[in-house]
Design an enzyme around this catalytic site. Structure first.
Site, PDB file in Angstrom:
ATOM      1  N   GLY A 143       0.596  -1.374  -0.263  1.00 41.22           N
ATOM      2  CA  GLY A 143       0.167  -0.184   0.280  1.00 41.22           C
ATOM      3  C   GLY A 143       1.230   0.875  -0.301  1.00 41.22           C
ATOM      4  O   GLY A 143       1.629   1.078   0.308  1.00 41.22           O
ATOM      5  N   CYS A 144      -0.063   2.219  -0.170  1.00 47.24           N
ATOM      6  CA  CYS A 144       0.858   3.690  -0.351  1.00 47.24           C
ATOM      7  C   CYS A 144       1.664   4.269   1.320  1.00 47.24           C
ATOM      8  O   CYS A 144       2.415   4.403   0.942  1.00 47.24           O
ATOM      9  CB  CYS A 144       0.407   4.879  -1.217  1.00 47.24           C
ATOM     10  N   TYR A 145       0.549   4.442   1.914  1.00 41.48           N
ATOM     11  CA  TYR A 145       0.607   4.714   2.976  1.00 41.48           C
ATOM     12  C   TYR A 145       1.888   3.760   3.715  1.00 41.48           C
ATOM     13  O   TYR A 145       3.252   4.270   4.123  1.00 41.48           O
ATOM     14  CB  TYR A 145      -0.486   4.917   4.423  1.00 41.48           C
ATOM     15  N   PRO A 146       1.268   2.133   3.766  1.00 39.79           N
ATOM     16  CA  PRO A 146       2.660   0.840   4.376  1.00 39.79           C
ATOM     17  C   PRO A 146       3.915   1.949   3.560  1.00 39.79           C
ATOM     18  O   PRO A 146       5.073   1.657   4.440  1.00 39.79           O
ATOM     19  CB  PRO A 146       2.000  -0.037   3.999  1.00 39.79           C
ATOM     20  N   THR A 147       3.916   1.785   2.687  1.00 39.66           N
ATOM     21  CA  THR A 147       5.541   2.283   1.714  1.00 39.66           C
ATOM     22  C   THR A 147       6.440   2.649   2.776  1.00 39.66           C
ATOM     23  O   THR A 147       7.214   2.649   2.571  1.00 39.66           O
ATOM     24  CB  THR A 147       5.891   2.403   0.397  1.00 39.66           C
TER      25      THR A 147
END
Length: 306
Positions: free
Chosen positions: A119-123
């Site tokens: 995911g974008c935030y987790p990256t």
């Protein structure tokens, strides 16, 4: 001449699917598509999967699970899978598609039959936290609080329409029930044993993202300084061409990396207050979505990185 590998993008008409298709022009692959009138037809999708070396799933979670079930009916002829949804990011049997996660992660992705695109935030969050935990600087039970702001392009049709019409919202906090779907992914892959607090937000801009994590340095191990945190991050990502550890800046614009597939990490420290803020800046549709998928596709198919 070696035959080009075949890729089928199940869900190619969505934001992530279109982004991946556009980026695939940089790789020596052939894209197999389904007639638009039959894109939801299980039989047509199964036939497309049978033709493909790699299937990229750009679907909602439940639809991705259904697609995996369809692929499994092909038995020994089932293609390799790269899933861009949230459905399998913490699932057994799936390799997490963040190549920079550890020194061995790229090799794991290369040989995996099933890879989950991050995911974008987790990256951003995992890129900041995992090296500190691996180095013993941060305890896995540290009470992590993550704040993040993203462009509206990753929020689906309703959010995009709300922000592109006249009088759209300037800024919104969301996920305030503290049950955002990215929390389990961050919790697991960052190496945390205590569930993090995650507060996402969306700004009135299309693309870009900043993830920020405040820290009390005295609650970390070894009397570390902000410079020590910078050194730990720089050591982990030395030689990486998509993750760059840079010097602190007095302010950051979330839109600066829009259209790019790289990510910038920084440590903003105050030695007098013994506090620091970690930041990750990326494009939510780049390294946070389609750009990451292209990186994984190249690894899975043994192709040069675009």
């Amino acid at each position: 001449m070696t035959q080009q590998p075949v890729i089928f993008i199940d869900g190619e008409a969505g934001t992530t699917g279109l982004g991946i298709r556009d980026r695939l022009s940089a790789l020596p692959v052939r894209i197999h598509s389904v007639d638009p009138a039959h894109r939801k037809d299980p039989a047509a999708r199964k036939d497309a999967m049978a033709e493909a070396d790699l299937v990229v799933l750009c679907l909602p979670d439940d639809a991705s699970r259904e697609a995996v079930t369809i692929a499994e009916t092909l038995g020994q002829n089932a293609p390799r899978l790269l899933d861009a949804s949230t459905a399998f990011r913490t699932a057994p049997g799936w390799v997490y598609g963040f190549p920079e996660l550890s020194p061995a992660q790229s090799e794991a992705i290369q040989g995996a039959p099933r890879v989950s695109n991050p995911g974008c935030y987790p990256t951003g969050a995992i890129a900041l936290l995992r090296p500190l935990i691996d180095a013993g600087i941060m305890e896995p039970h540290y009470p992590v609080c993550i704040n993040a702001v993203s462009g509206y392009s990753g929020g689906g049709r309703a959010m995009i329409e709300a922000h592109t019409r006249d009088g759209g919202p300037a800024f919104e906090l969301y996920g305030l029930g503290l049950e955002h779907k990215h929390v389990p992914e961050i919790h697991l892959h960052a190496g945390l044993t205590r569930r993090p607090v995650f507060v996402p937000s969306v700004g009135h801009f299309a693309q870009g993202m900043i993830v920020s994590i405040p820290l009390h340095l005295d609650d970390l191990n070894g009397g570390v300084t902000g410079d020590d945190l910078h050194t730990a991050l720089a050591g982990r990502y030395a030689g990486q061409d998509r993750v760059h550890v840079l010097a602190a800046e007095p302010k950051l614009s979330a839109e600066a990396l829009a259209g790019r597939d790289t990510m910038e990490l920084r440590v903003h420290g105050n030695p007098h207050s013994r506090q620091a803020v970690l930041t990750a800046r990326l494009d939510n549709l780049g390294k946070g979505a389609s750009g990451a998928a292209l990186q994984n596709i190249a690894l899975m198919l043994g192709l040069p990185q675009a």
